[in-house]
Design a protein around this motif. Structure first.
Motif, PDB file in Angstrom:
ATOM      1  N   THR A  79      -3.919   9.793  -3.295  1.00 34.16           N
ATOM      2  CA  THR A  79      -4.274   8.578  -4.015  1.00 34.16           C
ATOM      3  C   THR A  79      -3.553   7.408  -3.384  1.00 34.16           C
ATOM      4  O   THR A  79      -2.337   7.448  -3.179  1.00 34.16           O
ATOM      5  CB  THR A  79      -3.901   8.691  -5.507  1.00 34.16           C
ATOM      6  OG1 THR A  79      -4.691   9.712  -6.109  1.00 34.16           O
ATOM      7  CG2 THR A  79      -4.155   7.376  -6.226  1.00 34.16           C
ATOM      8  N   VAL A  80      -4.313   6.381  -3.063  1.00 27.46           N
ATOM      9  CA  VAL A  80      -3.774   5.161  -2.451  1.00 27.46           C
ATOM     10  C   VAL A  80      -3.760   4.069  -3.504  1.00 27.46           C
ATOM     11  O   VAL A  80      -4.741   3.883  -4.241  1.00 27.46           O
ATOM     12  CB  VAL A  80      -4.614   4.720  -1.234  1.00 27.46           C
ATOM     13  CG1 VAL A  80      -4.042   3.455  -0.615  1.00 27.46           C
ATOM     14  CG2 VAL A  80      -4.680   5.841  -0.204  1.00 27.46           C
ATOM     15  N   SER A  81      -2.651   3.344  -3.596  1.00 27.85           N
ATOM     16  CA  SER A  81      -2.541   2.231  -4.535  1.00 27.85           C
ATOM     17  C   SER A  81      -2.028   1.003  -3.796  1.00 27.85           C
ATOM     18  O   SER A  81      -1.466   1.109  -2.704  1.00 27.85           O
ATOM     19  CB  SER A  81      -1.609   2.585  -5.694  1.00 27.85           C
ATOM     20  OG  SER A  81      -0.308   2.861  -5.214  1.00 27.85           O
ATOM     21  N   TRP A  82      -2.215  -0.158  -4.388  1.00 33.12           N
ATOM     22  CA  TRP A  82      -1.800  -1.409  -3.754  1.00 33.12           C
ATOM     23  C   TRP A  82      -1.611  -2.481  -4.821  1.00 33.12           C
ATOM     24  O   TRP A  82      -1.921  -2.285  -6.000  1.00 33.12           O
ATOM     25  CB  TRP A  82      -2.850  -1.857  -2.729  1.00 33.12           C
ATOM     26  CG  TRP A  82      -4.230  -1.993  -3.305  1.00 33.12           C
ATOM     27  CD1 TRP A  82      -4.785  -3.087  -3.905  1.00 33.12           C
ATOM     28  CD2 TRP A  82      -5.241  -0.973  -3.333  1.00 33.12           C
ATOM     29  NE1 TRP A  82      -6.061  -2.833  -4.315  1.00 33.12           N
ATOM     30  CE2 TRP A  82      -6.378  -1.547  -3.973  1.00 33.12           C
ATOM     31  CE3 TRP A  82      -5.298   0.347  -2.889  1.00 33.12           C
ATOM     32  CZ2 TRP A  82      -7.547  -0.818  -4.164  1.00 33.12           C
ATOM     33  CZ3 TRP A  82      -6.469   1.065  -3.090  1.00 33.12           C
ATOM     34  CH2 TRP A  82      -7.569   0.493  -3.711  1.00 33.12           C
ATOM     35  N   THR A 101      -6.463   1.005  -7.023  1.00 25.91           N
ATOM     36  CA  THR A 101      -6.121   2.382  -6.675  1.00 25.91           C
ATOM     37  C   THR A 101      -7.405   3.112  -6.319  1.00 25.91           C
ATOM     38  O   THR A 101      -8.491   2.785  -6.831  1.00 25.91           O
ATOM     39  CB  THR A 101      -5.390   3.076  -7.838  1.00 25.91           C
ATOM     40  OG1 THR A 101      -5.030   4.404  -7.445  1.00 25.91           O
ATOM     41  CG2 THR A 101      -6.265   3.140  -9.071  1.00 25.91           C
ATOM     42  N   TRP A 102      -7.301   4.127  -5.445  1.00 24.76           N
ATOM     43  CA  TRP A 102      -8.474   4.905  -5.040  1.00 24.76           C
ATOM     44  C   TRP A 102      -8.012   6.278  -4.596  1.00 24.76           C
ATOM     45  O   TRP A 102      -6.980   6.396  -3.907  1.00 24.76           O
ATOM     46  CB  TRP A 102      -9.194   4.209  -3.899  1.00 24.76           C
ATOM     47  CG  TRP A 102     -10.461   4.906  -3.450  1.00 24.76           C
ATOM     48  CD1 TRP A 102     -11.646   4.959  -4.113  1.00 24.76           C
ATOM     49  CD2 TRP A 102     -10.641   5.642  -2.234  1.00 24.76           C
ATOM     50  NE1 TRP A 102     -12.566   5.684  -3.388  1.00 24.76           N
ATOM     51  CE2 TRP A 102     -11.974   6.106  -2.225  1.00 24.76           C
ATOM     52  CE3 TRP A 102      -9.814   5.923  -1.149  1.00 24.76           C
ATOM     53  CZ2 TRP A 102     -12.500   6.856  -1.182  1.00 24.76           C
ATOM     54  CZ3 TRP A 102     -10.326   6.679  -0.109  1.00 24.76           C
ATOM     55  CH2 TRP A 102     -11.651   7.139  -0.122  1.00 24.76           C
ATOM     56  N   THR A 103      -8.749   7.318  -4.992  1.00 23.97           N
ATOM     57  CA  THR A 103      -8.379   8.694  -4.659  1.00 23.97           C
ATOM     58  C   THR A 103      -9.324   9.256  -3.603  1.00 23.97           C
ATOM     59  O   THR A 103     -10.554   9.211  -3.768  1.00 23.97           O
ATOM     60  CB  THR A 103      -8.410   9.584  -5.914  1.00 23.97           C
ATOM     61  OG1 THR A 103      -7.441   9.097  -6.851  1.00 23.97           O
ATOM     62  CG2 THR A 103      -8.067  11.022  -5.554  1.00 23.97           C
ATOM     63  N   THR A 124     -14.070  -0.030  -5.481  1.00 18.42           N
ATOM     64  CA  THR A 124     -13.359   0.281  -6.715  1.00 18.42           C
ATOM     65  C   THR A 124     -13.015  -1.003  -7.437  1.00 18.42           C
ATOM     66  O   THR A 124     -12.792  -2.048  -6.800  1.00 18.42           O
ATOM     67  CB  THR A 124     -12.073   1.092  -6.429  1.00 18.42           C
ATOM     68  OG1 THR A 124     -11.353   1.287  -7.648  1.00 18.42           O
ATOM     69  CG2 THR A 124     -11.161   0.370  -5.447  1.00 18.42           C
ATOM     70  N   LEU A 182       0.837  -1.184   0.000  1.00 20.75           N
ATOM     71  CA  LEU A 182       0.000   0.000   0.000  1.00 20.75           C
ATOM     72  C   LEU A 182       0.883   1.250   0.000  1.00 20.75           C
ATOM     73  O   LEU A 182       1.835   1.350   0.773  1.00 20.75           O
ATOM     74  CB  LEU A 182      -0.910   0.025   1.231  1.00 20.75           C
ATOM     75  CG  LEU A 182      -2.301  -0.603   1.038  1.00 20.75           C
ATOM     76  CD1 LEU A 182      -2.174  -2.112   0.875  1.00 20.75           C
ATOM     77  CD2 LEU A 182      -3.212  -0.252   2.197  1.00 20.75           C
ATOM     78  N   ARG A 183       0.542   2.198  -0.861  1.00 17.89           N
ATOM     79  CA  ARG A 183       1.278   3.459  -0.964  1.00 17.89           C
ATOM     80  C   ARG A 183       0.273   4.601  -1.096  1.00 17.89           C
ATOM     81  O   ARG A 183      -0.794   4.428  -1.683  1.00 17.89           O
ATOM     82  CB  ARG A 183       2.225   3.453  -2.165  1.00 17.89           C
ATOM     83  CG  ARG A 183       3.372   2.466  -2.061  1.00 17.89           C
ATOM     84  CD  ARG A 183       4.276   2.541  -3.278  1.00 17.89           C
ATOM     85  NE  ARG A 183       5.468   1.710  -3.138  1.00 17.89           N
ATOM     86  CZ  ARG A 183       5.543   0.432  -3.473  1.00 17.89           C
ATOM     87  NH1 ARG A 183       4.469  -0.166  -3.968  1.00 17.89           N
ATOM     88  NH2 ARG A 183       6.662  -0.244  -3.322  1.00 17.89           N
ATOM     89  N   ALA A 184       0.642   5.748  -0.560  1.00 24.83           N
ATOM     90  CA  ALA A 184      -0.191   6.942  -0.678  1.00 24.83           C
ATOM     91  C   ALA A 184       0.660   8.089  -1.190  1.00 24.83           C
ATOM     92  O   ALA A 184       1.796   8.271  -0.748  1.00 24.83           O
ATOM     93  CB  ALA A 184      -0.807   7.299   0.672  1.00 24.83           C
TER      94      ALA A 184
END
Length: 235
Positions: free
Chosen positions: A147-150, A195-197, A191, A137-139
């Motif tokens: 925006t968070v992605s994984w 990814t999600w913003t 989603t 997980l990264r922001a």
């Protein structure tokens, strides 16, 4: 997978005539020395006998097959089960039936020296149906929000053999994303992408600007909701 070369594990087998053996990396890659300790799946590289029935295991591969959630909280006298693929039996397949999650399965076994069967009642927990938690997980900050992605994982593919994506193993790719502040769910969304913003408008509506919040992500499985991964951010 976490390679733990600092911790060791001491186990006591049922008899002095039972042995454990070490394994090199090639054998470990093929599944050798896989064991269940409590609820965690572990492999061990080295096995040293320190008593008639007691062994010290080291070179541990931790949290295998998505069981990293069970790495904490181990205690004395937990169960230890060496898993050998050629000895595994699927009881539901043998009976020709199926089982619902939450149901109880009764099994009986007869050893060479047993006069009567030994019975056990097992709860069907459906662990194999639960998607593992996403990883990496990264922001990143983005226009007043973040925006968070994984990276997703799969309950049907544990070996990254060809450098491509692991199989989805679900009817569709979907994730539940939750925003939590002080343990309370402030927002929940779904989603189809990894990814999600969390944009500036959402942050203002949730009144969490300047607070430390948690973003929790779980894959929505066909049969069950996946385990959750989380990251702390300061929007």
């Amino acid at each position: 997978m976490l390679v733990d070369r600092r911790a060791t594990m001491t186990v006591r087998l049922l008899g002095a005539d039972m042995d454990l053996a070490g394994a090199q990396e090639a054998a470990l890659a093929q599944g050798r020395n896989l064991c269940l300790v409590g609820e965690e799946l572990i492999q061990f590289e080295t096995a040293d006998r320190i008593g008639p029935e007691t062994w010290r295991l080291s070179g541990l591969r931790r949290g295998l097959r998505g069981t990293e959630w069970a790495m904490a909280g181990h205690g004395a006298d937990e169960r230890f089960l060496l898993i050998e693929e050629e000895r595994l039996v699927e009881p539901l397949a043998l009976s020709g039936g199926g089982g619902e999650v939450g149901a109880t399965l009764r099994v009986a076994a007869v050893g060479l020296g047993d006069g009567t069967p030994v019975e056990a009642a097992l709860a069907i927990r459906g662990e194999a149906l639960i998607p593992p938690a996403p990883v990496h997980l990264r922001a990143r900050a983005e226009e007043g929000g973040c925006t968070v992605s994984w990276v997703r994982r799969s309950r049907a593919g544990w070996r990254w053999a060809n450098g491509g994506d692991v199989p989805l193993a679900e009817e569709r790719e979907a994730y539940r994303v939750q925003v939590l502040a002080d343990g309370s769910v402030m927002r929940s969304a779904e989603t189809m992408l990894p990814t999600w913003t969390y944009d500036a408008g959402m942050i203002a509506a949730d009144a969490v600007a300047g607070e430390t919040i948690m973003i929790a992500v779980a894959q929505i499985g066909t049969m069950a909701m996946g385990r959750t991964a989380s990251i702390l951010i300061d929007p």
